[in-house]
Design a protein around this motif. Structure first.
Motif, mmCIF file in Angstrom:
data_model
loop_
_atom_site.group_PDB
_atom_site.id
_atom_site.type_symbol
_atom_site.label_atom_id
_atom_site.label_comp_id
_atom_site.label_asym_id
_atom_site.label_seq_id
_atom_site.Cartn_x
_atom_site.Cartn_y
_atom_site.Cartn_z
ATOM 1 N N GLN A 75 0.954 -1.205 0.114
ATOM 2 C CA GLN A 75 0.001 -0.085 -0.045
ATOM 3 C C GLN A 75 0.840 1.299 0.015
ATOM 4 O OE1 GLN A 75 -2.872 0.356 3.270
ATOM 5 N NE2 GLN A 75 -3.827 2.321 2.493
ATOM 6 N N TYR A 76 0.703 2.132 -0.915
ATOM 7 C CA TYR A 76 1.266 3.441 -1.005
ATOM 8 C C TYR A 76 0.570 4.170 0.236
ATOM 9 C CZ TYR A 76 4.021 2.826 -5.225
ATOM 10 O OH TYR A 76 5.043 2.488 -6.033
ATOM 11 N N SER A 77 1.272 5.226 0.726
ATOM 12 C CA SER A 77 0.745 6.317 1.675
ATOM 13 C C SER A 77 0.481 5.791 2.875
ATOM 14 C CB SER A 77 -0.441 6.712 0.851
ATOM 15 O OG SER A 77 -0.774 8.082 1.669
ATOM 16 N N LYS A 78 -0.711 6.122 3.419
ATOM 17 C CA LYS A 78 -0.838 5.728 4.907
ATOM 18 C C LYS A 78 -1.918 4.543 4.964
ATOM 19 C CE LYS A 78 -1.444 8.959 7.762
ATOM 20 N NZ LYS A 78 -1.862 10.306 8.563
ATOM 21 N N THR A 79 -1.839 3.771 6.081
ATOM 22 C CA THR A 79 -2.490 2.291 5.942
ATOM 23 C C THR A 79 -4.349 2.833 6.136
ATOM 24 O OG1 THR A 79 -2.304 2.228 8.426
ATOM 25 C CG2 THR A 79 -0.886 0.918 6.748
ATOM 26 N N ASP A 80 -4.953 1.906 5.637
ATOM 27 C CA ASP A 80 -6.565 2.219 5.744
ATOM 28 C C ASP A 80 -7.235 0.728 5.885
ATOM 29 O OD1 ASP A 80 -7.171 0.965 3.403
ATOM 30 O OD2 ASP A 80 -6.580 2.763 2.206
ATOM 31 N N HIS A 81 -8.654 0.992 6.418
ATOM 32 C CA HIS A 81 -9.217 -0.038 6.846
ATOM 33 C C HIS A 81 -9.544 -1.135 5.625
ATOM 34 C CE1 HIS A 81 -9.529 1.362 10.734
ATOM 35 N NE2 HIS A 81 -10.797 1.883 10.575
ATOM 36 N N ASP A 82 -9.603 -0.413 4.460
ATOM 37 C CA ASP A 82 -9.864 -1.226 3.124
ATOM 38 C C ASP A 82 -8.709 -2.217 3.153
ATOM 39 O OD1 ASP A 82 -11.266 -1.944 0.642
ATOM 40 O OD2 ASP A 82 -9.336 -0.938 -0.112
ATOM 41 N N HIS A 83 -7.532 -1.711 3.069
ATOM 42 C CA HIS A 83 -6.328 -2.784 2.992
ATOM 43 C C HIS A 83 -6.123 -3.617 3.945
ATOM 44 C CE1 HIS A 83 -5.181 -0.087 -0.262
ATOM 45 N NE2 HIS A 83 -4.361 -0.820 -0.608
ATOM 46 N N LEU A 84 -6.542 -3.372 5.468
ATOM 47 C CA LEU A 84 -6.536 -4.312 6.272
ATOM 48 C C LEU A 84 -7.530 -5.330 6.279
ATOM 49 C CD1 LEU A 84 -5.682 -5.108 9.358
ATOM 50 C CD2 LEU A 84 -7.405 -3.619 10.434
ATOM 51 N N GLY A 85 -8.786 -5.152 5.674
ATOM 52 C CA GLY A 85 -9.662 -6.016 5.427
ATOM 53 C C GLY A 85 -9.006 -7.028 4.280
ATOM 54 N N LYS A 86 -8.680 -6.613 3.245
ATOM 55 C CA LYS A 86 -7.806 -7.462 2.050
ATOM 56 C C LYS A 86 -6.850 -8.239 2.617
ATOM 57 C CE LYS A 86 -8.663 -4.092 -1.578
ATOM 58 N NZ LYS A 86 -7.980 -3.071 -2.647
ATOM 59 N N LEU A 87 -5.988 -7.590 3.395
ATOM 60 C CA LEU A 87 -4.761 -8.285 4.037
ATOM 61 C C LEU A 87 -5.466 -9.684 4.739
ATOM 62 C CD1 LEU A 87 -1.842 -8.400 4.887
ATOM 63 C CD2 LEU A 87 -2.432 -7.335 6.808
ATOM 64 N N LEU A 88 -6.393 -9.497 5.735
ATOM 65 C CA LEU A 88 -7.054 -10.703 6.541
ATOM 66 C C LEU A 88 -7.819 -11.744 5.897
ATOM 67 C CD1 LEU A 88 -7.985 -8.676 9.731
ATOM 68 C CD2 LEU A 88 -5.921 -10.042 9.191
ATOM 69 N N THR A 89 -8.453 -11.000 4.550
ATOM 70 C CA THR A 89 -9.260 -11.774 3.755
ATOM 71 C C THR A 89 -8.297 -12.630 3.013
ATOM 72 O OG1 THR A 89 -10.909 -10.251 3.551
ATOM 73 C CG2 THR A 89 -10.794 -11.831 1.632
ATOM 74 N N TYR A 90 -7.365 -12.350 2.436
ATOM 75 C CA TYR A 90 -6.306 -13.004 1.677
ATOM 76 C C TYR A 90 -5.437 -13.976 2.496
ATOM 77 C CZ TYR A 90 -7.031 -9.193 -1.607
ATOM 78 O OH TYR A 90 -7.349 -8.292 -2.635
ATOM 79 N N SER A 91 -5.068 -13.650 3.722
ATOM 80 C CA SER A 91 -4.414 -14.360 4.571
ATOM 81 C C SER A 91 -5.419 -15.713 4.963
ATOM 82 C CB SER A 91 -4.172 -13.577 5.973
ATOM 83 O OG SER A 91 -3.463 -14.439 6.720
ATOM 84 N N ALA A 92 -6.539 -15.382 5.255
ATOM 85 C CA ALA A 92 -7.502 -16.528 5.472
ATOM 86 C C ALA A 92 -7.850 -17.436 4.458
ATOM 87 C CB ALA A 92 -8.751 -15.810 6.209
ATOM 88 N N GLY A 93 -7.844 -16.831 3.060
ATOM 89 C CA GLY A 93 -8.066 -17.646 2.034
ATOM 90 C C GLY A 93 -7.146 -18.462 1.627
ATOM 91 N N LYS A 94 -5.714 -18.096 1.778
ATOM 92 C CA LYS A 94 -4.469 -18.848 1.508
ATOM 93 C C LYS A 94 -4.070 -19.591 2.548
ATOM 94 C CE LYS A 94 -3.759 -18.462 -2.814
ATOM 95 N NZ LYS A 94 -3.673 -19.383 -3.568
#
Length: 320
Positions: A75-94
């Motif tokens: 992620q460029y710039s400052k972290t946000d909830h959208d990328h946090l959600g993606k991170l956890l979704t991808y981690s669980a999916g894999k």
């Protein structure tokens, strides 16, 4: 302040890689060994934009020693909830064993989430917050790059370095490769001396990112000298492998040995290895057997590297 010492200036990632997905993610995939070195783990088979359901993770890879899946969200710039959600979704999916969030700035609440997950979340998942930094010396146009680890699993540094936490097998590997590294450095004084770890392999670059020489213990049991071809693109790996395989007869004649050529269709990587059967696992080998194996490993790698490295170098400037 001593004015002869210049200040370090930090720059946005987009000053080097304009687009996060198209430029930075693909660059990191091709240079994943930089992240490997920073964290002290072996990352292989890195693939960009891998599908997970209706979505795609920035990078999915594998930790070579444990076989665990690694998920990386950039992620460029400052972290946000959208990328946090993606991170956890991808981690669980894999079902990832390693989950890594790379961003230029971490909000305190997002750092707290990752720290909480390391403390109270799944015990078999390690969460990292990592800041990729583009830097320069004041007044210079040249850019440098480094990683800054913001959040890491509890006791991660101790886990990497504490001898007491190692199993007997891990201690055996670390001691064996310590002797092997010393012996190979003596044979080749200009060779970059490696730091042995508690793993059943030791690798070093063959001149192209993603292509490496290695000493590896395999099931069988066997100990092998090998060339491991694992760039970010499966097609490129196969092209490099096939180009070298075209010279198979000459290579094997020069080495006076029959090599094992493995295209590994079930993986992204390819392998060319020179195996030697051994009596058992590292903990089963006597000191005399280990000494003989080290001597063989040094001799075999010396001539294998001389034979193969120039051929790999010729591919560096080609279309492969």
């Amino acid at each position: 302040m001593d004015r002869s010492i210049a200040e370090i200036e930090e720059h946005e990632l987009r000053s080097v890689w304009e687009n996060e997905e198209r430029d930075f993610t693909r660059w990191l995939t091709e240079n994943i060994d930089l992240l490997s070195a920073e964290l002290g783990i072996e990352i292989e088979d890195a693939r960009a934009e891998e599908a997970i359901g209706d979505f795609s993770a920035d990078i999915v890879a594998r930790e070579m020693n444990t076989g665990e899946t690694i998920v990386i969200e950039n992620q460029y710039s400052k972290t946000d909830h959208d990328h946090l959600g993606k991170l956890l979704t991808y981690s669980a999916g894999k079902r990832a064993g390693f989950t890594m969030w790379l961003a230029e700035e971490f909000r305190p609440e997002h750092r707290s989430v990752l720290e909480w997950l390391n403390e109270s979340g799944p015990k078999d998942v390690k969460f990292f917050a990592i800041k990729p930094r583009v830097v320069s010396i004041e007044g210079s146009e040249k850019r440098g790059f480094e990683f800054e680890v913001i959040v890491e699993p509890n006791d991660w540094e101790r886990e990497l370095s504490d001898e007491e936490s190692l199993t007997e097998t891990e201690k055996g590997y670390k001691e064996f490769f310590a002797y092997l590294v010393e012996a190979y450095a003596e044979r080749r004084p200009s060779w970059y001396k490696l730091t042995p770890g508690p793993r059943g392999y030791m690798t070093f670059s063959a001149g192209i990112t993603g292509v490496s020489f290695g000493w590896v213990f395999h099931q069988g049991p066997e100990f092998s000298i090998e060339l491991y071809i694992s760039t970010s693109e499966k097609e490129r790996n196969e092209a490099i492998f096939e180009t070298l395989q075209d010279d198979r007869e000459e290579i094997e004649s020069n080495l006076d040995v029959e090599l094992v050529w493995q295209q590994l269709p079930e993986k992204q990587a390819c392998r060319i290895k020179w195996p030697k059967p051994i009596e058992g696992k590292i903990t089963d080998l006597t000191p005399e057997q280990q000494a003989e194996l080290i001597e063989w490993g040094v001799d075999a790698m010396d001539i294998f590297q001389d034979e193969v490295e120039p051929r790999v170098a010729e591919l560096q400037g080609s279309d492969l």
